[in-house]
Design an enzyme around this catalytic site. Structure first.
Site, PDB file in Angstrom:
ATOM      1  N   GLU A 188      -8.608   0.466  -2.660  1.00 45.62           N
ATOM      2  CA  GLU A 188      -9.431   0.479  -1.454  1.00 45.62           C
ATOM      3  C   GLU A 188     -10.340   1.696  -1.488  1.00 45.62           C
ATOM      4  OE1 GLU A 188      -6.481  -1.752   1.750  1.00 45.62           O
ATOM      5  OE2 GLU A 188      -6.748   0.418   1.861  1.00 45.62           O
TER       6      GLU A 188
ATOM      7  N   HIS B  82      -5.578   3.503  -1.204  1.00 42.35           N
ATOM      8  CA  HIS B  82      -6.889   3.828  -0.634  1.00 42.35           C
ATOM      9  C   HIS B  82      -7.233   5.270  -1.004  1.00 42.35           C
ATOM     10  CE1 HIS B  82      -9.569   3.986   3.273  1.00 42.35           C
ATOM     11  NE2 HIS B  82     -10.223   4.351   2.171  1.00 42.35           N
TER      12      HIS B  82
ATOM     13  N   ASN C 143       0.856  -1.192   0.000  1.00 40.56           N
ATOM     14  CA  ASN C 143       0.000   0.000   0.000  1.00 40.56           C
ATOM     15  C   ASN C 143       0.895   1.246   0.000  1.00 40.56           C
ATOM     16  OD1 ASN C 143      -1.551   2.249   1.016  1.00 40.56           O
ATOM     17  ND2 ASN C 143      -3.148   0.793   1.569  1.00 40.56           N
TER      18      ASN C 143
ATOM     19  N   ARG D 242      -9.473   7.896  -0.214  1.00 40.89           N
ATOM     20  CA  ARG D 242     -10.452   8.295   0.794  1.00 40.89           C
ATOM     21  C   ARG D 242     -11.331   9.421   0.266  1.00 40.89           C
ATOM     22  NH1 ARG D 242     -10.345   7.361   6.273  1.00 40.89           N
ATOM     23  NH2 ARG D 242      -8.907   5.727   6.955  1.00 40.89           N
TER      24      ARG D 242
ATOM     25  N   HIS E 259      -3.503  -4.957   7.959  1.00 44.82           N
ATOM     26  CA  HIS E 259      -3.647  -3.840   8.881  1.00 44.82           C
ATOM     27  C   HIS E 259      -2.716  -4.033  10.071  1.00 44.82           C
ATOM     28  CE1 HIS E 259      -5.589  -0.049   9.801  1.00 44.82           C
ATOM     29  NE2 HIS E 259      -5.460  -0.375  11.068  1.00 44.82           N
ATOM     30  N   GLY E 260      -1.764  -3.111  10.175  1.00 39.49           N
ATOM     31  CA  GLY E 260      -0.849  -3.106  11.307  1.00 39.49           C
ATOM     32  C   GLY E 260       0.257  -4.148  11.231  1.00 39.49           C
TER      33      GLY E 260
ATOM     34  N   GLU F  26     -10.745  -9.648   3.077  1.00 43.02           N
ATOM     35  CA  GLU F  26      -9.469  -9.302   3.691  1.00 43.02           C
ATOM     36  C   GLU F  26      -9.720  -9.214   5.188  1.00 43.02           C
ATOM     37  OE1 GLU F  26      -6.015  -5.846   3.938  1.00 43.02           O
ATOM     38  OE2 GLU F  26      -7.476  -5.788   2.297  1.00 43.02           O
TER      39      GLU F  26
ATOM     40  N   ASP G 264      -0.130   4.457   0.176  1.00 41.92           N
ATOM     41  CA  ASP G 264      -0.817   5.648   0.690  1.00 41.92           C
ATOM     42  C   ASP G 264       0.131   6.623   1.370  1.00 41.92           C
ATOM     43  OD1 ASP G 264      -3.155   4.435  -0.114  1.00 41.92           O
ATOM     44  OD2 ASP G 264      -3.918   4.067   1.907  1.00 41.92           O
ATOM     45  N   HIS G 265       1.046   6.091   2.189  1.00 45.75           N
ATOM     46  CA  HIS G 265       1.827   6.998   3.022  1.00 45.75           C
ATOM     47  C   HIS G 265       3.037   7.580   2.312  1.00 45.75           C
ATOM     48  CE1 HIS G 265      -0.918   6.644   6.235  1.00 45.75           C
ATOM     49  NE2 HIS G 265      -0.857   5.327   6.198  1.00 45.75           N
TER      50      HIS G 265
ATOM     51  N   THR H 239      -6.724   6.175  10.888  1.00 46.13           N
ATOM     52  CA  THR H 239      -6.591   5.086   9.930  1.00 46.13           C
ATOM     53  C   THR H 239      -7.831   4.221  10.054  1.00 46.13           C
ATOM     54  OG1 THR H 239      -5.133   3.303   9.151  1.00 46.13           O
ATOM     55  CG2 THR H 239      -5.357   3.561  11.537  1.00 46.13           C
ATOM     56  N   THR H 240      -7.984   3.242   9.185  1.00 44.00           N
ATOM     57  CA  THR H 240      -9.180   2.410   9.208  1.00 44.00           C
ATOM     58  C   THR H 240      -9.294   1.679  10.536  1.00 44.00           C
ATOM     59  OG1 THR H 240      -8.979   2.091   6.830  1.00 44.00           O
ATOM     60  CG2 THR H 240     -10.424   0.576   8.005  1.00 44.00           C
TER      61      THR H 240
ATOM     62  N   ARG I 107       4.028  18.617   2.464  1.00 43.58           N
ATOM     63  CA  ARG I 107       4.658  19.864   2.016  1.00 43.58           C
ATOM     64  C   ARG I 107       4.068  20.393   0.719  1.00 43.58           C
ATOM     65  NH1 ARG I 107       9.773  21.003   4.327  1.00 43.58           N
ATOM     66  NH2 ARG I 107       9.710  22.851   3.005  1.00 43.58           N
TER      67      ARG I 107
ATOM     68  N   GLY J 165       1.282  -1.555   4.242  1.00 41.05           N
ATOM     69  CA  GLY J 165       1.613  -0.228   3.749  1.00 41.05           C
ATOM     70  C   GLY J 165       2.464   0.605   4.682  1.00 41.05           C
ATOM     71  N   HIS J 166       1.882   1.033   5.789  1.00 43.02           N
ATOM     72  CA  HIS J 166       2.568   1.984   6.679  1.00 43.02           C
ATOM     73  C   HIS J 166       3.931   1.465   7.116  1.00 43.02           C
ATOM     74  CE1 HIS J 166       3.391   4.022  10.561  1.00 43.02           C
ATOM     75  NE2 HIS J 166       2.928   5.074   9.910  1.00 43.02           N
TER      76      HIS J 166
ATOM     77  N   ARG K  72      -7.109  12.585   1.730  1.00 43.09           N
ATOM     78  CA  ARG K  72      -6.053  13.016   2.651  1.00 43.09           C
ATOM     79  C   ARG K  72      -4.659  12.558   2.233  1.00 43.09           C
ATOM     80  NH1 ARG K  72      -7.518   9.794   8.131  1.00 43.09           N
ATOM     81  NH2 ARG K  72      -9.491  10.849   7.715  1.00 43.09           N
ATOM     82  N   HIS K  73      -4.566  11.512   1.437  1.00 37.47           N
ATOM     83  CA  HIS K  73      -3.248  11.090   0.938  1.00 37.47           C
ATOM     84  C   HIS K  73      -3.324  10.812  -0.570  1.00 37.47           C
ATOM     85  CE1 HIS K  73      -5.172   7.312   2.093  1.00 37.47           C
ATOM     86  NE2 HIS K  73      -4.838   7.420   3.365  1.00 37.47           N
TER      87      HIS K  73
END
Length: 243
Positions: free
Chosen positions: A75, A45, A9, A47, A191-192, A156, A11-12, A105-106, A20, A213-214, A51-52
């Site tokens: 997503e 994802h 993922n 959203r 997730h996580g 998932e 996203d981040h 986050t989700t 920035r 992802g993160h 936001r990202h």
């Protein structure tokens, strides 16, 4: 031994870019580095609050992954806006997730049982467009069974509680994966997940795909994007040997 797919993922990468307001780092460039290092696909994802990941990222990722002939998993929330966008873009997979603007986050899985006719209509619209539908759910029998009833091809399983160290979660995920597989659903998880905890999830029978992802983006600060993906492939390979 069956190989578990890794979808990264990105996203981040977009979160860092947007902090920035610069054009860099580019999520699509990051996605291509992930693929070069052994990722099987890319997740993003979009959203509702953008936001990202933003709409242009979705278009760019779709084009790049089509060229690379790799899987693009979008997503999204269960809304008409997102379904219409997905039908236009045609990702390989749409994973429907719960979404609240106030959350960082989700948080938790989608309530498929409460989704009713509206969720059923969205699933059907995506499936009719030739898009594989995955539902992001807790490892709960009612949610898994209803996912199958609505026509999803995949669930998932939400691994957030496991990642937080809650007792009994690994056994609950194993039971959920077994139930989903038994009624004909493909099983992903995410997730996580981190290098420290991914092995046990990879070892669960029936799990064929992980979305991470993160932690990958975080580890890339020290290992580089390709190095981080290779580290996760290695950790997943070690876990798969325990099946």
């Amino acid at each position: 031994m069956m190989s578990v797919r890794l979808h990264v993922n990105v996203d981040h990468v977009a979160t860092l870019r947007n902090a920035r307001g610069t054009p860099y780092p580019d999520p699509t460039a990051a996605a291509l580095e992930c693929l070069d290092a052994g990722a099987d696909g890319i997740t993003a994802h979009l959203r509702e609050d953008r936001r990202h990941i933003v709409d242009a990222d979705v278009d760019n990722l779709r084009a790049a992954l089509l060229k690379a002939q790799r899987v693009f998993n979008l997503e999204m929330a269960a809304t008409s806006e997102m379904v219409n966008l997905a039908i236009r873009v045609r990702p390989d997979v749409c994973t429907i997730v719960p979404e609240r603007r106030a959350e960082r986050t989700t948080e938790g899985g989608l309530d498929v049982v409460a989704g009713g006719a509206v969720l059923a209509r969205h699933v059907k619209s995506l499936a009719d467009a030739g898009i594989k539908v995955s539902l992001f759910v807790a490892a709960d029998a009612r949610q898994i069974d209803q996912s199958r009833n609505l026509g999803a091809a995949q669930v998932e399983l939400h691994t957030g509680e496991y990642a937080h160290g809650h007792a009994g979660e690994l056994a609950r995920l194993a039971e959920g994966a077994s139930r989903a597989r038994g009624i004909g659903l493909e099983v992903a998880a995410g997730h996580g997940l981190t290098l420290a905890n991914v092995g046990a999830i990879t070892a669960l029978p029936g799990v064929v795909e992980l979305n991470i992802g993160h932690a990958v983006v975080s580890d890339a600060l020290f290992l580089g994007m390709g190095g981080a993906v290779r580290a996760y492939r290695s950790a997943m390979g070690a876990g798969a040997k325990e099946r």
